[in-house]
Design a protein around this motif. Structure first.
Motif, short mmCIF file in Angstrom:
data_model
loop_
_atom_site.label_atom_id
_atom_site.label_comp_id
_atom_site.label_asym_id
_atom_site.label_seq_id
_atom_site.Cartn_x
_atom_site.Cartn_y
_atom_site.Cartn_z
N GLN A 90 0.56 60.03 -32.68
CA GLN A 90 -0.26 59.25 -31.74
C GLN A 90 -1.63 58.94 -32.34
OE1 GLN A 90 1.47 58.21 -29.27
NE2 GLN A 90 3.16 59.56 -29.79
N ILE A 92 -5.95 57.72 -31.53
CA ILE A 92 -7.09 57.43 -30.65
C ILE A 92 -7.42 55.97 -30.96
CG2 ILE A 92 -8.71 58.37 -32.38
CD1 ILE A 92 -10.64 59.10 -30.20
N SER A 93 -7.59 55.13 -29.92
CA SER A 93 -7.80 53.70 -30.15
C SER A 93 -9.12 53.42 -30.87
CB SER A 93 -7.81 52.94 -28.82
OG SER A 93 -6.63 53.22 -28.10
N GLU A 115 -5.48 56.66 -15.70
CA GLU A 115 -5.18 56.30 -17.10
C GLU A 115 -3.81 56.85 -17.45
OE1 GLU A 115 -6.70 56.95 -21.70
OE2 GLU A 115 -6.90 58.58 -20.27
N ILE A 116 -2.99 56.03 -18.13
CA ILE A 116 -1.71 56.52 -18.64
C ILE A 116 -1.84 56.63 -20.15
CG2 ILE A 116 0.80 56.17 -18.74
CD1 ILE A 116 -0.36 56.40 -15.84
N THR A 118 -3.22 60.02 -22.06
CA THR A 118 -4.49 60.75 -22.27
C THR A 118 -4.83 60.84 -23.74
OG1 THR A 118 -3.77 62.17 -20.43
CG2 THR A 118 -5.71 62.89 -21.65
N GLY A 119 -3.82 61.10 -24.59
CA GLY A 119 -4.04 61.24 -26.04
C GLY A 119 -5.09 62.29 -26.31
N GLU A 138 -0.47 62.51 -19.59
CA GLU A 138 -0.01 62.51 -20.99
C GLU A 138 1.41 63.08 -21.06
OE1 GLU A 138 -1.06 61.40 -24.11
OE2 GLU A 138 0.91 62.20 -24.59
N VAL A 140 3.12 63.89 -24.03
CA VAL A 140 3.33 64.86 -25.12
C VAL A 140 2.58 66.15 -24.77
CG1 VAL A 140 2.97 65.33 -27.59
CG2 VAL A 140 3.62 63.02 -26.85
N LEU A 143 -0.45 67.58 -26.74
CA LEU A 143 -1.63 66.70 -26.63
C LEU A 143 -2.27 66.88 -25.26
CD1 LEU A 143 -0.53 63.33 -28.33
CD2 LEU A 143 -2.15 65.04 -29.19
N GLY A 164 3.17 64.74 -18.03
CA GLY A 164 4.35 64.09 -17.47
C GLY A 164 4.49 62.64 -17.90
N GLY A 166 4.00 58.98 -17.34
CA GLY A 166 3.09 58.12 -16.57
C GLY A 166 3.75 56.91 -15.94
N TYR A 167 5.01 56.67 -16.27
CA TYR A 167 5.73 55.53 -15.68
C TYR A 167 5.63 55.57 -14.15
CZ TYR A 167 9.66 52.44 -14.51
OH TYR A 167 10.44 51.43 -14.01
N VAL A 236 0.57 52.38 -29.79
CA VAL A 236 1.76 53.25 -29.93
C VAL A 236 2.65 53.02 -28.70
CG1 VAL A 236 0.62 55.02 -31.35
CG2 VAL A 236 0.56 55.21 -28.85
N THR A 239 6.49 55.87 -24.08
CA THR A 239 7.79 56.54 -24.15
C THR A 239 8.19 57.01 -22.76
OG1 THR A 239 6.66 58.58 -24.72
CG2 THR A 239 7.51 57.30 -26.55
N1 SAH Z 1 -6.18 56.97 -24.51
C1 SAH Z 1 -5.97 57.76 -25.71
C2 SAH Z 1 -5.15 57.02 -26.75
C3 SAH Z 1 -3.81 57.37 -26.54
S1 SAH Z 1 -2.53 56.80 -27.58
C4 SAH Z 1 -7.27 58.26 -26.30
O1 SAH Z 1 -8.35 57.87 -25.82
O2 SAH Z 1 -7.19 59.06 -27.22
C5 SAH Z 1 -1.31 56.67 -26.32
C6 SAH Z 1 -0.90 57.97 -25.67
O3 SAH Z 1 0.05 57.62 -24.65
C7 SAH Z 1 -0.20 58.95 -26.59
O4 SAH Z 1 -0.85 60.19 -26.54
C8 SAH Z 1 1.22 59.04 -26.02
O5 SAH Z 1 1.79 60.32 -26.14
C9 SAH Z 1 0.97 58.67 -24.56
N2 SAH Z 1 2.16 58.17 -23.82
C10 SAH Z 1 3.15 57.38 -24.26
N3 SAH Z 1 4.04 57.13 -23.27
C11 SAH Z 1 3.58 57.80 -22.17
C12 SAH Z 1 4.05 57.95 -20.84
N4 SAH Z 1 5.21 57.40 -20.42
N5 SAH Z 1 3.31 58.69 -19.97
C13 SAH Z 1 2.16 59.29 -20.36
N6 SAH Z 1 1.67 59.20 -21.63
C14 SAH Z 1 2.36 58.46 -22.52
#
Ligand code: SAH
Length: 245
Positions: A90, A92-93, A115-116, A118-119, A138, A140, A143, A164, A166-167, A236, A239
Motif C-alpha cells: 500500500q 501514502i498518497s 474515509e475508506i 486508512t492506510g 482499513e 489490511v 495497517l 474491515g 469499507g465497501y 492502489v 479490495t
Molecule cells: N489514505 C491513506 C492512503 C491509503 S492507500 C493514507 O493517508 O495513508 C489505500 C488504502 O485502502 C490501503 O491501506 C488499502 O489497504 C485500503 N483499502 C483497500 N480496499 C479497502 C476496503 N475495501 N476497505 C477499507 N480499506 C481498503
C-alpha cells in the motif's frame, strides 16, 4: 587535589546520561525544525502553487508531521512530491492529492467525514484538523493496528478507526457530510452513496486496478446523484473482504 577524582564512580553514569541527552536535544530540535521547513516548502511549492486555496487545508497540511506517517527508514523522503510505500503493498498518497481530495469535499468544522482506506492514517489526520469527527476504515489488519496506535499516540482524538471492508461504509455512524475514498474501486459502492447526506460530497477514484482511474466527485442533491470526473489518477486497488462462500 583534583576534585574531579573525588566524584564517586556511581555519579558518572547519570552524568554521562545527562551529557548525551544535552548533546542530543539540539540534534532533535534541529531535525524537527528541518521537518517543519520541509513541510512549509511542500505546501508552498507543491500545493498552494497548484491552486489549493482553502486556508484550513493549507494549515492542516502545514501542521501534520507527515514524516511520522511513513516507515522510519524513508522519513527523510516524506515531504517529496510523490506517494510512498507504507508496507503490505500500500501507499501514502502524494501530498498534493491529499490536499486536493480534502479541499474538494469542502470540509467544515461541524462535518462528520467517512474515509475508506486508512492506510498510514495521514489523510484522516489532515481531515481531523478541519472537521468535527473522522471515521476511517482499513481492510489490511496490520495497517489498521499501526494507524490506530499512531493516531492515538499523536493525540488525534477525533479520529475513529475501524478494521474491515469499507465497501459497506459505517452505517451506525452515518449519514456523512463527506466521504473520501482513497483506494480505486471498479464502481461506486452503493452503501457509500446511501450513507452520504443530502447535499453531501464524496470523492472516489473509479476505474480498473493498476491502470489510470478517474477521480470522481459524487454529489447528492434532492436525492439525485451526480458524478463529475475531476482528473486522472493512479491509486492502489479497492479490495474486498472474502465472503467465505
Ligand atoms: N489514505 C491513506 C492512503 C491509503 S492507500 C493514507 O493517508 O495513508 C489505500 C488504502 O485502502 C490501503 O491501506 C488499502 O489497504 C485500503 N483499502 C483497500 N480496499 C479497502 C476496503 N475495501 N476497505 C477499507 N480499506 C481498503
Amino acid at each position: 587535589m583534583n576534585t574531579f577524582n573525588r566524584i564517586p564512580q556511581t555519579m558518572s553514569i547519570p552524568n554521562r546520561f545527562l551529557q548525551i541527552l544535552l548533546l542530543l536535544v539540539p540534534v532533535i530540535l534541529m531535525a524537527q525544525n528541518d521537518f517543519r521547513k520541509a513541510r512549509e516548502n511542500m505546501v508552498s511549492t507543491q500545493i498552494a502553487s497548484r491552486g489549493i486555496k482553502d486556508k484550513t487545508v493549507l494549515d492542516a497540511m502545514r501542521s501534520i508531521p507527515r514524516h511520522l506517517f511513513v516507515p522510519e527508514e524513508i522519513a527523510s523522503q516524506a515531504y517529496r512530491d510523490r506517494p510512498l510505500p507504507i508496507g503490505h503493498g500500500q501507499t501514502i498518497s502524494q501530498p498534493y492529492i491529499v490536499a486536493f481530495m480534502t479541499e474538494v469535499v469542502k470540509p467544515k468544522s461541524h462535518f462528520k467525514v467517512l474515509e475508506i482506506g486508512t492506510g498510514s492514517g495521514y489523510q484522516a489526520a489532515v481531515l481531523s484538523q478541519i472537521v468535527d469527527t473522522v471515521y476511517t476504515i482499513e481492510i489490511v489488519d496490520p495497517l489498521y493496528r499501526l494507524a490506530k496506535k499512531r493516531l492515538k499516540d499523536l493525540h488525534y482524538e477525533n479520529v475513529m478507526v475501524k478494521s474491515g471492508d469499507g465497501y459497506y461504509g459505517w452505517e451506525s455512524k452515518g449519514p456523512f457530510d463527506a466521504i473520501v475514498v482513497t483506494a480505486a474501486a471498479e464502481f461506486i459502492p452503493p452503501p457509500l452513496i446511501s450513507q452520504l447526506k443530502e447535499g453531501g460530497r464524496m470523492i472516489i477514484p473509479v476505474g480498473t486496478p493498476f491502470a489510470t482511474q478517474q477521480l470522481l466527485l459524487v454529489t447528492k442533491k434532492e436525492g439525485k446523484v451526480k458524478t463529475n470526473n475531476l482528473m486522472f489518477v493512479r491509486f492502489v486497488p479497492f479490495t474486498r473482504a472474502a465472503t467465505g462462500s
